[in-house]
Design an enzyme around this catalytic site. Sequence first.
Site, mmCIF file in Angstrom:
data_model
loop_
_atom_site.group_PDB
_atom_site.id
_atom_site.type_symbol
_atom_site.label_atom_id
_atom_site.label_comp_id
_atom_site.label_asym_id
_atom_site.label_seq_id
_atom_site.Cartn_x
_atom_site.Cartn_y
_atom_site.Cartn_z
ATOM 1 N N VAL A 164 39.424 19.874 -48.448
ATOM 2 C CA VAL A 164 38.112 20.335 -48.885
ATOM 3 C C VAL A 164 37.848 21.681 -48.215
ATOM 4 C CG1 VAL A 164 35.642 19.843 -48.737
ATOM 5 C CG2 VAL A 164 37.251 17.975 -49.176
ATOM 6 N N CYS A 165 37.509 22.677 -49.014
ATOM 7 C CA CYS A 165 37.279 24.018 -48.459
ATOM 8 C C CYS A 165 36.075 24.014 -47.532
ATOM 9 C CB CYS A 165 37.045 25.027 -49.578
ATOM 10 S SG CYS A 165 36.421 26.594 -48.958
ATOM 11 N N ILE A 166 36.264 24.539 -46.325
ATOM 12 C CA ILE A 166 35.187 24.459 -45.332
ATOM 13 C C ILE A 166 33.976 25.300 -45.723
ATOM 14 C CG2 ILE A 166 36.173 26.271 -43.839
ATOM 15 C CD1 ILE A 166 35.099 24.521 -41.455
#
Lengths: 102, 130, 138
Positions: free
Chosen positions: B77-79
């Site tokens: 999941v992209c931060i």
Amino acid sequence: MSTLHTVNKSPYERNALKSCLDHLSAGDLVLLIEDGVLAARKGGAFAQVLGDVGRSCKIYALNPDLAARGIAVGDLVEGIQTVDYGGFVDLAADATRVCAWL
Amino acid sequence: MRFAIQINEGPYTHQASDTAYRFAKAALEKGHEIFRVFFYHDGVNNGTRYTVPPQDDRNLQKLWSELAESHKLDLVVCIAAAQRRGILDANEAKRQGKDGDNIAPGFRISGLGQLIEAGIESDRMVVFGD
Amino acid sequence: MTDENTKKKFLYLNRKAPFGTIYALESLEVVLIGAAFEQDVSLAFIDDGVFQLMNNQDATAAGMKNFSKIYRALGDYEVRKLYVEKESLDLRGLTVGDLMPVTYEDEDENYEEKPSIRVVDRAEMAKLIAGHDVILSF
């Protein structure tokens, strides 16, 4: 060397299909998925253009998405082939790259 | 063959995550490798464990978590996108002073570099979105 | 340095206008991070994506983040190839003169400032797509 183009939008609502078809190279493949399959039904406004493009580039529609939307395989524009998810994987693997027209 | 998958939309509103899941499952069944699944934009919302869909509907988060466990999938999941949308793991929750985390099992939060690396390391990048 | 032979060609496919949805902004964030990986990077602007490069964008009154100036800084990130489709501009009544100036310094030519925006026609855009390894669509 070919590109698999995926189109997931209804052509009646958005221009993703048109834009995709405008950017094909010879030998490319087009796979209609999700609402993109709505273009594939015969008698629709995009039947003609898909039929024309289908002479130089192969066009596929994702069968589970057709079924979900009540579109029978027998009602597709002539020349459009259907694939399941495994067929989608095969098309992606056989092409050189995948280009999504979101 | 080594695939990488990018998912740009959350569950339920768009079909993107469903299609990506079916694609990933089919690829694995054919013996291909999934190098990474990268969740971006609203796609990060696939990674919260707090979704409770009706029992007669599919639970996409659960499906992804189970696929990750059975095939050792790397679900990232992209931060930056996650912070905008309130998806946190325990470390991030602590760092941001939030009272809890919500990341689902099998998902991890990491940077955008993971998407580029997936593009470099895989044979095919397949993007699902809206 | 990444070996030239192992570099991959990344194409960022931008087809959506800024602000109405977040795709333009978050695509740009990938481009900035991706620059550190020293791959061969090109940006394509097709359809409403051409609006991302409009000059004089000001999102202040709309209460949104003014990110358009980041495009101008792309040259500093070694991102120098911004391909804008002519047919997409034409359809929207735009010319390249309506777009913001984006330049880079060419170290091979005495750091001369050169335009990063290249207007290409649809056929050239199709060739670009066919010439890349990884296409990230937003």
